[in-house]
Scaffold this active site. Structure first.
Site, short mmCIF file in Angstrom:
data_model
loop_
_atom_site.label_atom_id
_atom_site.label_comp_id
_atom_site.label_asym_id
_atom_site.label_seq_id
_atom_site.Cartn_x
_atom_site.Cartn_y
_atom_site.Cartn_z
N LYS A 52 0.84 -1.20 0.00
CA LYS A 52 0.00 0.00 0.00
C LYS A 52 0.87 1.25 0.00
O LYS A 52 0.62 2.20 -0.74
CB LYS A 52 -0.95 -0.02 1.21
CG LYS A 52 -2.00 -1.12 1.09
CD LYS A 52 -2.79 -1.38 2.36
CE LYS A 52 -3.66 -2.63 2.20
NZ LYS A 52 -4.31 -3.05 3.44
N GLN A 96 -4.39 -2.00 9.80
CA GLN A 96 -4.26 -3.30 9.13
C GLN A 96 -4.74 -4.42 10.06
O GLN A 96 -4.30 -4.52 11.21
CB GLN A 96 -2.79 -3.53 8.73
CG GLN A 96 -2.55 -4.79 7.95
CD GLN A 96 -3.21 -4.80 6.56
OE1 GLN A 96 -3.15 -3.82 5.83
NE2 GLN A 96 -3.86 -5.90 6.21
N ASP A 119 -10.93 2.27 4.36
CA ASP A 119 -11.17 0.82 4.19
C ASP A 119 -12.66 0.52 4.11
O ASP A 119 -13.05 -0.58 3.72
CB ASP A 119 -10.58 0.04 5.39
CG ASP A 119 -9.31 -0.71 5.03
OD1 ASP A 119 -9.07 -0.94 3.83
OD2 ASP A 119 -8.56 -1.09 5.95
#
Ligand SMILES: NC(=O)c1ccc[n+]([C@@H]2O[C@H](COP(=O)([O-])OP(=O)(O)OC[C@H]3O[C@@H](n4cnc5c(N)ncnc54)[C@H](OP(=O)(O)O)[C@@H]3O)[C@@H](O)[C@H]2O)c1
Length: 293
Positions: A52, A96, A119
């Site tokens: 990312k 994450q 997200d």
């Protein structure tokens, strides 16, 4: 069979974003800035986060990586989330997953400011998605929709079978494909589904998000179907230099000759998930979510 090349499409999307970044720079506007919190040393998580960060760099975004010890307490982690919530330099951020077992993932997700939740995991974003309101789509389903749209794959009236009902992939995917504009008739299958082979074999579009290597075999696939393989499974491969390799949830070798379109693993949905996250971060920077709110 047509291969749905996720690497190529992700590259195109990153180039489009890089052009937008240049345009913003020329106008003196803010450059998108994505932050990622990673807790502990899970090698797969580290690889995902590094990807990312690398993609941000390629598209000209700023990025910040916040690496925290796996001994961090729940309240300390939530404090870190709140710092990012209130930092005007950060447009969007992710935490994450998975988090260490002593941390309540839901509590952490709830602490994220929805406007920065690129997200799309916060209930506010998830609810907005279900209602068709402006929101950040969860990155993996978003990537899959981009794959379908940009390859002009017809979805209207098709029977889509999604195998796997996780909150981040299967469930949102099934909702999105059933909505106006995509117009699929959707079946959401899981470990309690009866006659799974027959259900899968009736799919015009099959999304596999299970986490079992080569689970979808050619008998489970209708000739001419579109196959979207989300699975990322590491299996032993004594003949490869690393001793292991990545495979999907679909038995690619035997399924590919039977279908019309298929995503490879690696190089299919994975890169598009990162691209989806980047599109969300650009939207966060542009304030699109706010404007339509
Ligand atoms: N490409 C990407 O960027 C990306 C992103 C996220 C995840 N992934 C990969 O996608 C895979 C799935 O991950 P996830 O987080 O979505 O799922 P998950 O939370 O691991 O859940 C797996 C799902 O598969 C279902 N399942 C398990 N065994 C089954 C069986 N025998 N028959 C039918 N269904 C079965 C489970 O059913 P129950 O609900 O009944 O238990 C569950 O809904 C993993 O390989 C993961 O690494 C890839």
């Amino acid at each position: 069979v047509n291969l749905l090349d996720g690497n190529l499409l992700a590259k195109t999307i990153k180039q489009e974003l890089a052009t937008k970044v240049e345009q913003r720079k020329a106008l003196g506007l803010k450059i998108p800035h994505l932050a990622a919190i990673i807790v502990g040393h899970n090698p797969a998580s580290k690889a995902y986060v590094n990807n990312k960060v690398k993609s941000c760099h390629e598209a000209g975004f700023k990025s910040s990586l916040i690496e925290l010890s796996d001994t961090i307490s729940q309240s300390e982690l939530i404090h870190e989330v709140r710092l990012l919530n209130s930092d005007p330099e950060i447009d969007g951020f992710i935490v994450q997953l998975p988090l260490p077992s002593h941390i309540d993932e839901q509590e952490v997700t709830l602490a994220i400011e929805p406007m920065k939740d690129v997200d799309g995991f916060h209930p506010s974003n998830f609810g907005r998605m279900c209602l068709g309101l402006p929101c950040y789509l969860p990155a993996t389903p978003f990537g899959i929709l981009e794959m379908l749209r940009r390859n002009s794959i017809e979805t209207s009236g098709k029977h889509a079978v999604v195998v796997g009902r996780s909150n981040i992939v299967g469930t949102p995917m099934s909702i999105l494909l059933s909505r106006k504009g995509w117009d699929c008739t959707v079946t959401l299958a899981h470990s309690k589904t009866k006659n799974l082979s027959e259900v899968c074999a009736s799919a015009d579009i099959l999304v596999a998000a299970i986490g079992i290597p080569n689970f979808i075999t050619s008998e489970m696939v209708k000739p001419g179907a579109v196959i979207l393989d989300v699975g990322i499974n590491r299996i032993d491969a004594p003949d490869s230099p690393k001793g292991s390799r990545l495979v999907g949830d679909v038995d690619f070798k035997n399924v590919a000759p039977k279908c019309s379109w298929i995503t490879p693993v690696p190089g299919g949905i994975g890169p598009l998930t990162v691209a989806g996250l980047m599109i969300n971060t650009m939207s966060a920077c542009e304030g699109i979510f706010h404007k339509h709110d």
